[in-house]
Design an enzyme around this catalytic site. Structure first.
Site, PDB file in Angstrom:
ATOM      1  N   ILE A 185      -4.379   4.465   0.782  1.00  0.00           N
ATOM      2  CA  ILE A 185      -4.569   4.749   1.991  1.00  0.00           C
ATOM      3  C   ILE A 185      -5.738   5.751   1.945  1.00  0.00           C
ATOM      4  CG2 ILE A 185      -4.048   5.421   4.556  1.00  0.00           C
ATOM      5  CD1 ILE A 185      -1.106   5.147   3.262  1.00  0.00           C
ATOM      6  N   TYR A 190       0.887  -1.356  -0.236  1.00  0.00           N
ATOM      7  CA  TYR A 190       0.195  -0.003   0.051  1.00  0.00           C
ATOM      8  C   TYR A 190       0.749   1.281  -0.052  1.00  0.00           C
ATOM      9  CZ  TYR A 190       1.066   0.569   5.070  1.00  0.00           C
ATOM     10  OH  TYR A 190       1.625   0.796   6.126  1.00  0.00           O
ATOM     11  N   CYS A 191       0.198   2.284  -0.603  1.00  0.00           N
ATOM     12  CA  CYS A 191       0.694   3.468  -0.380  1.00  0.00           C
ATOM     13  C   CYS A 191      -0.180   4.812  -0.191  1.00  0.00           C
ATOM     14  CB  CYS A 191       1.644   4.073  -1.551  1.00  0.00           C
ATOM     15  SG  CYS A 191       0.857   3.656  -3.338  1.00  0.00           S
ATOM     16  N   THR A 192       0.268   5.894  -0.437  1.00  0.00           N
ATOM     17  CA  THR A 192      -0.801   7.005  -0.152  1.00  0.00           C
ATOM     18  C   THR A 192      -2.004   6.969  -1.038  1.00  0.00           C
ATOM     19  OG1 THR A 192       1.277   8.432   0.492  1.00  0.00           O
ATOM     20  CG2 THR A 192      -1.062   9.675   0.197  1.00  0.00           C
TER      21      THR A 192
END
EC number: 1.14.-.-
Length: 328
Positions: A212, A183-185
């Site tokens: 996210i 996952y990332c922003t």
């Protein structure tokens, strides 16, 4: 009270012809409508965060959706009280996401349109978080993780995203035979990184679709199992994600107390992102180490116009002196 500003987070991997000219034209349009923000344009696509009032952001979204190949571009929208940016930048880069591999070249790079990990909805990602046999990997920079992260997610021993592929290679035996979700922003880094993992031979790779930012807005999961805040690359710095049982995980660089306030180290040649209270920023001259505190170009010292006597006094209060050996 209604919030007057909207912040748009978006990306799209799509071939852009004459990307340098596209960037110049894009900047001209953004300035013409008074939009603020930061956008990267490359041959492989576009990635940006922009802000403005409702009318301005609506004009921008309509404009982008009118461009060939961008009709379905997904904007993630936050409502805020203030602008998230002070200026407008649109820059051309060779890539919107660079993996940083020594054996990486632009002609043989990962194309997320061809190779990427399986998309997971917020609900599916939450289920992965609860599955003890699934490895959850945070693909962001270290300071992003330290402000907030998913519960149980692995924090790679890296400073920034470009170091992540090598770290994964060095730890391949730990993950190769397991299901890995990343996952990332907002999703742009994971699109390419999960594709790289597939190319490396990982058989079961997933990614949080929309990042996210989408997880925190999902009406079903409501950001649950996220601890802390999400780091964002604009004036806001930190935004809420968990709307069920929010917690603070950030720790003050100097004394370890709970903290969610980021500053840059006062030494411009260091510039490390550190969490600290205003009190400790003043106490430690915003220097992450003794060397940075006494650096002749310390920005905290110059901004506050501290005399040498005042610097010596503050150093003495923490058991240091100007002429002691550096501790880094």
């Amino acid at each position: 009270m209604a919030k007057d500003i909207r912040v748009l987070l978006y990306y799209l991997y799509t071939p852009i012809e004459n990307a340098e000219q596209f960037a110049a034209d894009h900047l001209a349009f953004c300035k013409s409508i008074g939009l603020k923000g930061r956008i990267l344009v490359a041959d492989e696509g576009i990635n940006g965060t922009v802000s403005g009032d409702y009318e301005t952001t609506q004009k921008y979204m309509d404009y982008v959706h009118s461009l060939p190949g961008m009709e379905e571009l997904w904007f993630k929208i936050d409502e805020e009280n203030e602008q998230a940016f002070k200026k407008m930048f649109v820059r051309y880069k060779k890539e919107i996401v660079h993996l940083g591999l020594e054996d990486n070249d632009f002609d043989n790079d990962i194309n997320p349109l061809e190779t990427t990990g399986a998309y997971l909805s917020p609900k599916e990602f939450k289920e992965a978080l609860l599955d003890k046999d699934t490895v959850v990997l945070d693909t962001r920079n270290d300071y992003e993780y330290d402000l907030g992260h998913f519960r149980g997610a692995i924090r790679p021993d890296i400073r920034n995203f470009r170091e992540l592929p090598q770290w994964v290679r060095d730890n391949k035996e730990k993950f190769m035979d397991k299901r890995v979700v990343v996952y990332c922003t907002g999703g742009v880094r994971c699109e390419k990184f999960s594709g790289w993992m597939v190319r490396e031979g990982y058989k079961d790779v997933g990614q949080l679709h929309g990042g996210i930012a989408t997880y925190g807005k999902d009406p079903e999961v409501q950001g649950e199992l996220w601890d802390g805040k999400m780091y964002v690359f604009d004036e806001r710095i930190a935004v809420d994600v968990n709307h069920v049982n929010p917690t603070i995980v950030g720790k003050d660089w100097f004394d370890g107390t709970p903290c969610e306030r980021y500053v840059n180290c006062g030494n411009p040649f260091c510039n490390r992102r550190i969490l600290t209270s205003e009190e400790n920023e003043d106490k430690y001259l915003r220097g992450c180490s003794h060397e940075c505190r006494v650096h002749p170009r310390n920005r905290y010292v110059s901004k506050n116009e501290l005399t040498q006597a005042e610097v010596i006094e503050r150093l003495a209060a923490i058991g240091e002196s100007l002429d002691q050996a550096a501790t880094v």
